[in-house]
Design a protein around this motif. Structure first.
Motif, PDB file in Angstrom:
ATOM      1  N   GLY A 150       0.829  -1.198   0.000  1.00  0.00           N
ATOM      2  CA  GLY A 150       0.000   0.000   0.000  1.00  0.00           C
ATOM      3  C   GLY A 150       0.860   1.244   0.000  1.00  0.00           C
ATOM      4  N   ARG A 151       0.190   2.367  -0.096  1.00  0.00           N
ATOM      5  CA  ARG A 151       0.896   3.647  -0.128  1.00  0.00           C
ATOM      6  C   ARG A 151       0.373   4.546   0.980  1.00  0.00           C
ATOM      7  NH1 ARG A 151       4.486   4.618  -3.814  1.00  0.00           N
ATOM      8  NH2 ARG A 151       4.674   3.139  -5.504  1.00  0.00           N
ATOM      9  N   SER A 152       1.285   5.350   1.500  1.00  0.00           N
ATOM     10  CA  SER A 152       0.897   6.308   2.529  1.00  0.00           C
ATOM     11  C   SER A 152       0.233   7.509   1.855  1.00  0.00           C
ATOM     12  CB  SER A 152       2.137   6.769   3.304  1.00  0.00           C
ATOM     13  OG  SER A 152       2.969   7.532   2.446  1.00  0.00           O
ATOM     14  N   ARG A 153      -0.286   8.388   2.675  1.00  0.00           N
ATOM     15  CA  ARG A 153      -0.947   9.582   2.133  1.00  0.00           C
ATOM     16  C   ARG A 153       0.018  10.430   1.309  1.00  0.00           C
ATOM     17  NH1 ARG A 153      -5.172  11.828   6.010  1.00  0.00           N
ATOM     18  NH2 ARG A 153      -6.131   9.930   5.271  1.00  0.00           N
ATOM     19  N   ASN A 154       1.324  10.384   1.629  1.00  0.00           N
ATOM     20  CA  ASN A 154       2.290  11.146   0.828  1.00  0.00           C
ATOM     21  C   ASN A 154       2.921  10.286  -0.270  1.00  0.00           C
ATOM     22  OD1 ASN A 154       4.053   9.571   2.234  1.00  0.00           O
ATOM     23  ND2 ASN A 154       5.166  11.261   3.209  1.00  0.00           N
ATOM     24  N   ASN A 155       2.252   9.159  -0.615  1.00  0.00           N
ATOM     25  CA  ASN A 155       2.587   8.301  -1.766  1.00  0.00           C
ATOM     26  C   ASN A 155       3.882   7.514  -1.598  1.00  0.00           C
ATOM     27  OD1 ASN A 155       1.724   7.218  -4.200  1.00  0.00           O
ATOM     28  ND2 ASN A 155       2.981   8.621  -5.392  1.00  0.00           N
ATOM     29  N   THR A 156       4.226   7.157  -0.368  1.00  0.00           N
ATOM     30  CA  THR A 156       5.395   6.323  -0.116  1.00  0.00           C
ATOM     31  C   THR A 156       4.962   4.855  -0.107  1.00  0.00           C
ATOM     32  OG1 THR A 156       6.364   8.075   1.229  1.00  0.00           O
ATOM     33  CG2 THR A 156       7.296   5.865   1.482  1.00  0.00           C
ATOM     34  N   ALA A 157       5.728   3.997  -0.757  1.00  0.00           N
ATOM     35  CA  ALA A 157       5.390   2.568  -0.799  1.00  0.00           C
ATOM     36  C   ALA A 157       5.687   1.915   0.544  1.00  0.00           C
ATOM     37  CB  ALA A 157       6.187   1.880  -1.900  1.00  0.00           C
ATOM     38  N   GLY A 158       4.846   0.957   0.914  1.00  0.00           N
ATOM     39  CA  GLY A 158       5.015   0.234   2.167  1.00  0.00           C
ATOM     40  C   GLY A 158       3.882  -0.753   2.345  1.00  0.00           C
ATOM     41  N   VAL A 170     -10.916  -3.137   7.986  1.00  0.00           N
ATOM     42  CA  VAL A 170     -10.570  -1.753   8.313  1.00  0.00           C
ATOM     43  C   VAL A 170      -9.075  -1.538   8.088  1.00  0.00           C
ATOM     44  CG1 VAL A 170     -10.493  -0.014  10.127  1.00  0.00           C
ATOM     45  CG2 VAL A 170     -12.417  -1.611  10.021  1.00  0.00           C
ATOM     46  N   VAL A 171      -8.749  -0.592   7.215  1.00  0.00           N
ATOM     47  CA  VAL A 171      -7.344  -0.211   7.003  1.00  0.00           C
ATOM     48  C   VAL A 171      -7.046   0.831   8.066  1.00  0.00           C
ATOM     49  CG1 VAL A 171      -5.649   0.716   5.403  1.00  0.00           C
ATOM     50  CG2 VAL A 171      -7.573  -0.619   4.531  1.00  0.00           C
ATOM     51  N   ILE A 172      -6.215   0.437   9.031  1.00  0.00           N
ATOM     52  CA  ILE A 172      -6.027   1.274  10.206  1.00  0.00           C
ATOM     53  C   ILE A 172      -4.681   1.998  10.234  1.00  0.00           C
ATOM     54  CG2 ILE A 172      -5.093  -0.519  11.721  1.00  0.00           C
ATOM     55  CD1 ILE A 172      -7.759   2.158  12.588  1.00  0.00           C
ATOM     56  N   GLY A 173      -3.845   1.750   9.225  1.00  0.00           N
ATOM     57  CA  GLY A 173      -2.582   2.476   9.200  1.00  0.00           C
ATOM     58  C   GLY A 173      -1.626   1.954   8.151  1.00  0.00           C
ATOM     59  N   TRP A 174      -0.555   2.708   7.978  1.00  0.00           N
ATOM     60  CA  TRP A 174       0.483   2.401   6.985  1.00  0.00           C
ATOM     61  C   TRP A 174       1.826   2.432   7.684  1.00  0.00           C
ATOM     62  CZ3 TRP A 174       4.925   4.829   5.712  1.00  0.00           C
ATOM     63  CH2 TRP A 174       5.582   4.396   4.559  1.00  0.00           C
ATOM     64  N   SER A 175       2.728   1.538   7.241  1.00  0.00           N
ATOM     65  CA  SER A 175       4.104   1.581   7.738  1.00  0.00           C
ATOM     66  C   SER A 175       5.021   0.929   6.720  1.00  0.00           C
ATOM     67  CB  SER A 175       4.227   0.871   9.094  1.00  0.00           C
ATOM     68  OG  SER A 175       4.093  -0.530   8.910  1.00  0.00           O
ATOM     69  N   LYS A 176       6.316   1.038   6.957  1.00  0.00           N
ATOM     70  CA  LYS A 176       7.290   0.385   6.074  1.00  0.00           C
ATOM     71  C   LYS A 176       7.515  -1.061   6.473  1.00  0.00           C
ATOM     72  CE  LYS A 176       9.637   4.199   4.090  1.00  0.00           C
ATOM     73  NZ  LYS A 176      10.685   4.392   3.137  1.00  0.00           N
ATOM     74  N   SER A 177       6.948  -1.472   7.603  1.00  0.00           N
ATOM     75  CA  SER A 177       7.104  -2.833   8.111  1.00  0.00           C
ATOM     76  C   SER A 177       5.780  -3.591   7.983  1.00  0.00           C
ATOM     77  CB  SER A 177       7.528  -2.790   9.572  1.00  0.00           C
ATOM     78  OG  SER A 177       7.362  -4.059  10.171  1.00  0.00           O
ATOM     79  N   PRO A 178       5.831  -4.908   7.723  1.00  0.00           N
ATOM     80  CA  PRO A 178       4.594  -5.678   7.657  1.00  0.00           C
ATOM     81  C   PRO A 178       4.001  -5.997   9.032  1.00  0.00           C
ATOM     82  CG  PRO A 178       6.470  -7.102   7.215  1.00  0.00           C
ATOM     83  CD  PRO A 178       7.001  -5.698   7.333  1.00  0.00           C
ATOM     84  N   LYS A 179       4.681  -5.604  10.113  1.00  0.00           N
ATOM     85  CA  LYS A 179       4.187  -5.889  11.469  1.00  0.00           C
ATOM     86  C   LYS A 179       2.928  -5.077  11.743  1.00  0.00           C
ATOM     87  CE  LYS A 179       5.805  -6.138  16.253  1.00  0.00           C
ATOM     88  NZ  LYS A 179       4.646  -5.551  16.873  1.00  0.00           N
ATOM     89  N   SER A 180       1.878  -5.766  12.189  1.00  0.00           N
ATOM     90  CA  SER A 180       0.587  -5.125  12.429  1.00  0.00           C
ATOM     91  C   SER A 180       0.627  -4.222  13.655  1.00  0.00           C
ATOM     92  CB  SER A 180      -0.493  -6.189  12.632  1.00  0.00           C
ATOM     93  OG  SER A 180      -0.612  -6.971  11.473  1.00  0.00           O
TER      94      SER A 180
END
Length: 195
Positions: A81-89, A108-118
């Protein structure tokens, strides 16, 4: 000269007719999809909708604002997925049992990060935008990420496939090629018979 083979001609004509029918059907689907995309594009200015507990596959309220109460998180999955500022992760998607209805669930998509850890998120009130979900038809993309995570990119019309026109031309091309090959076979047969 031999007569034109009746059975083979009927088979080819039926195949060509079916391919033309499929092409016309895809043109109709293309018009339907274009109308749907116009409706989705206008969703931003529409009122908030109640979360569809049992969504109608033919009338999904995609790109509308909605909210739900996640009573209990029963599972997690991470997808690209991508963050609001279009960073891949990774987009972190919780499977929630809805408060007040144990049999109803939501993604529910509850957040974005560079790590796959929930994230360490146990549910609660979520407000956001309804987006498509390849496994569950739709999901709610939260406007507020879990602690320590960033906001996901909002659902985008670019993620809705619209290739019906290409499929239509493909079917028409197949019909043309099938008819052409059959006519060439008949011409070759006629030349062989006369020579």
């Amino acid at each position: 000269m031999k007569r034109i083979p009746v059975f083979a001609t009927l088979v080819v004509m039926a195949a060509v007719a079916i391919m033309i029918y499929l092409g016309i059907w895809q043109l109709q689907r293309a018009q339907w999809k274009n109308d749907l995309l116009v409706e989705y594009a206008a969703a931003e200015g529409k009122s908030v909708v109640k979360w569809p507990v049992r969504p109608d596959p033919e009338n999904l309220p995609l790109f509308r604002r909605s909210s739900l109460d996640c009573g209990q998180v029963t599972g997690w999955r991470s997808s690209s997925g991508r963050s609001r500022n279009n960073t891949a992760g990774y987009a972190h998607i919780a499977t929630c049992n809805l408060a007040g209805d144990e049999n109803a669930t939501a993604q529910v998509v509850i957040g974005w990060s560079k790590s796959p850890k929930s994230p360490d998120w146990n549910g609660g009130r979520v407000e956001g935008i309804i987006g498509p979900d390849s496994k569950h038809m739709l999901r709610l993309v939260s406007g507020t990420p879990a602690d320590g995570f960033r906001s996901n990119a909002s659902p985008s019309l670019e993620n809705i496939p619209n290739n019906h026109m290409a499929y239509a031309w493909q079917w028409f091309f197949f019909a043309f090629i099938a008819a052409l090959i059959y006519v060439l076979a008949l011409v070759k047969r006629a030349k062989e018979d006369s020579g």
